[in-house]
Structures are given as C-alpha cells and as structure tokens.
Design an enzyme around this catalytic site. Structure first.
Site, mmCIF file in Angstrom:
data_model
loop_
_atom_site.group_PDB
_atom_site.id
_atom_site.type_symbol
_atom_site.label_atom_id
_atom_site.label_comp_id
_atom_site.label_asym_id
_atom_site.label_seq_id
_atom_site.Cartn_x
_atom_site.Cartn_y
_atom_site.Cartn_z
ATOM 1 N N CYS A 96 -6.510 23.043 92.341
ATOM 2 C CA CYS A 96 -6.176 22.522 91.013
ATOM 3 C C CYS A 96 -6.251 20.992 91.004
ATOM 4 O O CYS A 96 -7.340 20.442 90.998
ATOM 5 C CB CYS A 96 -4.815 23.041 90.563
ATOM 6 N N HIS A 186 -5.233 28.823 91.100
ATOM 7 C CA HIS A 186 -4.177 28.726 92.114
ATOM 8 C C HIS A 186 -4.120 29.981 92.993
ATOM 9 O O HIS A 186 -3.388 30.930 92.681
ATOM 10 C CB HIS A 186 -2.816 28.539 91.443
ATOM 11 N N GLU A 188 -2.606 30.348 95.685
ATOM 12 C CA GLU A 188 -1.291 30.451 96.334
ATOM 13 C C GLU A 188 -0.205 30.997 95.421
ATOM 14 O O GLU A 188 0.885 31.350 95.891
ATOM 15 C CB GLU A 188 -0.877 29.067 96.862
#
Length: 245
Positions: A96, A186, A188
C-alpha cells in the site's frame, strides 16, 4: 531462520489498535513466526534506519494513513534504503503506502484516486506477467484481497511491470526489479482487521459516499457485509519470503 526488516510506515487508529492490534502485528500474525525473525522499525516516528539492508533476508514496508503526496524526510530516507536494498539484490516488498513509496523512488507518480477510496474485500486480476511471477505462484488469476487506500500509482514507472489491477486501480501490483515488488492491496490484513478499519472510519466513509451521490447510510453496511476471508493474502507474503529470499 530468515531475518526480515519490517519498516513501519504509520499506525492504525486507536480503536483499531485496541481491538486487533497495529500494522506490524498483522504481518506477524498472518505469516506466523515459524522460520522468520522480524526487526520492526517505526520509520514514521523518525527511528534510525539501518545504514543498509545487509544482514537481512528481506525488507517489508507497511501501509500508512500518511501520504506520499505529502513527502516527509523519513519517507525519503526509507525510500533510499529500499532502493539500495533492491539494487543490491535484497528482496523488497512494499504494501500500500510502501508500494506507492517504491513507485515514487523509481520515478513514478502518486496521486489521489479520482474514484475515491477503495476499501473492503476486493478482487484483483493478474496480468500475463503477474500469472508468471513467483509472487503469485499457485494462486488463481483473480485474487480476493483486502484493500484500503485513497492514493494510487496512476501508471507504472519506467522500467517496471504491472502484475495485477482492477477497475478501481489499474496498478495493483508492480515488479520494480527482479527482487522488488509492490502491492497496492493488503495481503497482511485479515477480515477482523478490515472490519475494525471500516468501523473506525464509518462516519467518514458515509460522508464520502454522500458526496458522490450515493444514498446515505448504505455504504458501511454494504462494506461490512462484503468482508470475506482472503487466504490469497497470506500466500502472497509466503511466496515473497520463500521465492525471493
């Protein structure tokens, strides 16, 4: 044991941190600690950065509520460190904000998206290059991932290759160098974190929707209802640490 330098580029809102932890925790929880050792450096707080990435098997940079369109000295220092690592063959992955900072460092532009914020569980499509890239090994051509961003890289910097995109953001993933990658989404973030992020921004999200002519009170419930598991995210991170290091 692989040594990973995790450059923390910001922190989540207080309500998010209380419920699901902060950005660095999301990476550690999604990947797990088996086989990896993380050095978390709060770069956004002006923490001293390593002189170089020697001694690390990989460098990761997190997302951030801050913007590359408003550069700060620490961002320039972190960008130099990531580029130096990539040029010396140390694998680098920007997520990001990290993706955008890498794009800036390699001569690209970062701008506010004309389509507004992309947030929630979204789908991105791999390009031909993306389908062949080790970052996406073993994954389908259409990925389900979590996303939250207002800024975008509008076009690939010279010498880079687009690996994924969607209707909102044409540049969702980039190959900068043989061992340097960036993803706008994202990998994660897990569903509980995405839920917390949406809830923390609920008032702002509804205001944005109203400004764009959408009926009031509909956007946040729709986003929350659309949250889905995104196992592709973990596999992307694993692919980066296993196939680039």
């Amino acid at each position: 044991m692989k040594n990973v330098l995790l450059l923390k580029a910001g922190e989540a809102a207080a309500s998010v941190r209380l419920s699901v932890g902060d950005y660095d925790r999301w990476f550690l929880q999604t990947l797990g600690l088996s086989g990896y050792r993380f050095d978390v450096v709060p770069a956004f707080q002006g923490a001293k950065l390593p002189e170089d990435a020697a001694g690390y098997d990989a460098v990761l940079m997190s997302g951030s509520p801050l913007s590359v369109t408003r550069l700060e000295p620490w961002m320039e220092r972190a960008a130099r460190l990531m580029v130096d690592a990539a040029e010396k063959g140390v694998p680098v992955l920007g997520v990001c904000f990290g993706h955008q900072l890498l794009a800036y460092a390699y001569g690209g532009r970062v701008v506010r998206s004309p389509l507004g914020r992309e947030i929630g569980t979204v789908q991105v499509d791999l390009t031909e290059h993306g389908r062949a890239d080790p970052l996406f090994r073993g994954l389908p051509e259409r990925l389900t991932v979590q996303a939250t961003h207002e800024d975008i890289v509008p076009e690939p910097p010279a010498g880079t290759v687009v690996l994924a995109g969607n209707a909102h953001t044409a540049v969702q993933a980039l190959a900068f160098r043989p061992c340097a990658r960036g993803v706008q989404f994202h990998p994660e973030v897990q569903p509980d974190a995405m839920r917390a992020l949406i809830q923390a921004r609920a008032e702002r999200l509804e205001a944005e929707a109203t400004e764009r002519g959408q009926p009031p009170g509909e956007r946040v419930p729709r986003l929350l209802a659309g949250i889905a598991p995104t196992p592709n995210g973990r596999q992307i991170l694993v692919n980066f640490l296993e196939h680039f290091t």
